[in-house]
Motif scaffolding. Sequence first.
Motif, PDB file in Angstrom:
ATOM      1  N   UNK A  54       0.817  -1.210   0.000  1.00 49.12           N
ATOM      2  CA  UNK A  54       0.000   0.000   0.000  1.00 49.12           C
ATOM      3  C   UNK A  54       0.852   1.262   0.000  1.00 49.12           C
ATOM      4  N   UNK A  55       2.067   1.171  -0.502  1.00 48.47           N
ATOM      5  CA  UNK A  55       2.996   2.299  -0.438  1.00 48.47           C
ATOM      6  C   UNK A  55       2.449   3.527  -1.156  1.00 48.47           C
ATOM      7  N   UNK A  56       2.007   3.346  -2.407  1.00 48.24           N
ATOM      8  CA  UNK A  56       1.545   4.497  -3.183  1.00 48.24           C
ATOM      9  C   UNK A  56       0.279   5.103  -2.587  1.00 48.24           C
ATOM     10  N   UNK A  59       1.326   6.993   0.553  1.00 45.87           N
ATOM     11  CA  UNK A  59       2.042   8.212   0.183  1.00 45.87           C
ATOM     12  C   UNK A  59       1.068   9.278  -0.324  1.00 45.87           C
ATOM     13  N   UNK A  60       0.073   8.848  -1.106  1.00 49.99           N
ATOM     14  CA  UNK A  60      -0.919   9.796  -1.612  1.00 49.99           C
ATOM     15  C   UNK A  60      -1.749  10.396  -0.472  1.00 49.99           C
ATOM     16  N   UNK A  61      -2.152   9.561   0.485  1.00 50.51           N
ATOM     17  CA  UNK A  61      -2.918  10.065   1.636  1.00 50.51           C
ATOM     18  C   UNK A  61      -2.100  11.065   2.444  1.00 50.51           C
ATOM     19  N   UNK A  66      -0.968  16.669   3.989  1.00 53.46           N
ATOM     20  CA  UNK A  66       0.013  17.744   4.119  1.00 53.46           C
ATOM     21  C   UNK A  66      -0.396  18.939   3.253  1.00 53.46           C
ATOM     22  N   UNK A  67      -0.894  18.658   2.045  1.00 54.85           N
ATOM     23  CA  UNK A  67      -1.335  19.729   1.155  1.00 54.85           C
ATOM     24  C   UNK A  67      -2.521  20.473   1.750  1.00 54.85           C
TER      25      UNK A  67
END
Length: 141
Positions: A54-56, A59-61, A66-67
Amino acid sequence: MSFGLPSLKVKPENACNIKSQEGPFGIPDPMVAGIAATKPKISTSHPIETSERNYHLNEEKMNMAMLRNIQGLHAPLKLTMEMKFANKVGRLPFLPSSNLQHDVLTGRYLDIGFEDILNTPDVCEIAGQPHAMVERSLGIL
């Protein structure tokens, strides 16, 4: 001070605990559950394996959280909308697609992975007749 915002550290939401019917020796019966169902019982997996699967997504979450913390709610909403539209771009079923727009939006265009070297369209094992592939995707065949 968290101000009610979610943590930047991504935590797994749920673990995959699937129960299968076990045979007489404590492993799933391959005739009922299939040969692939016996692998998780027989082999041991590393604790980081689920994290890497579930790396991608993780990372997207984290990037979206953060955004949102930095620029506000509009930035992740706009980026999510652009990614949704990038996924809707369609091609004819027999034409390969590079998904370059989606890769640029997610930042994966910088990564060189297994699929970039060994999954090129010129060495693809599946090559069908264009008319048959279009008819199948439309539900005519």
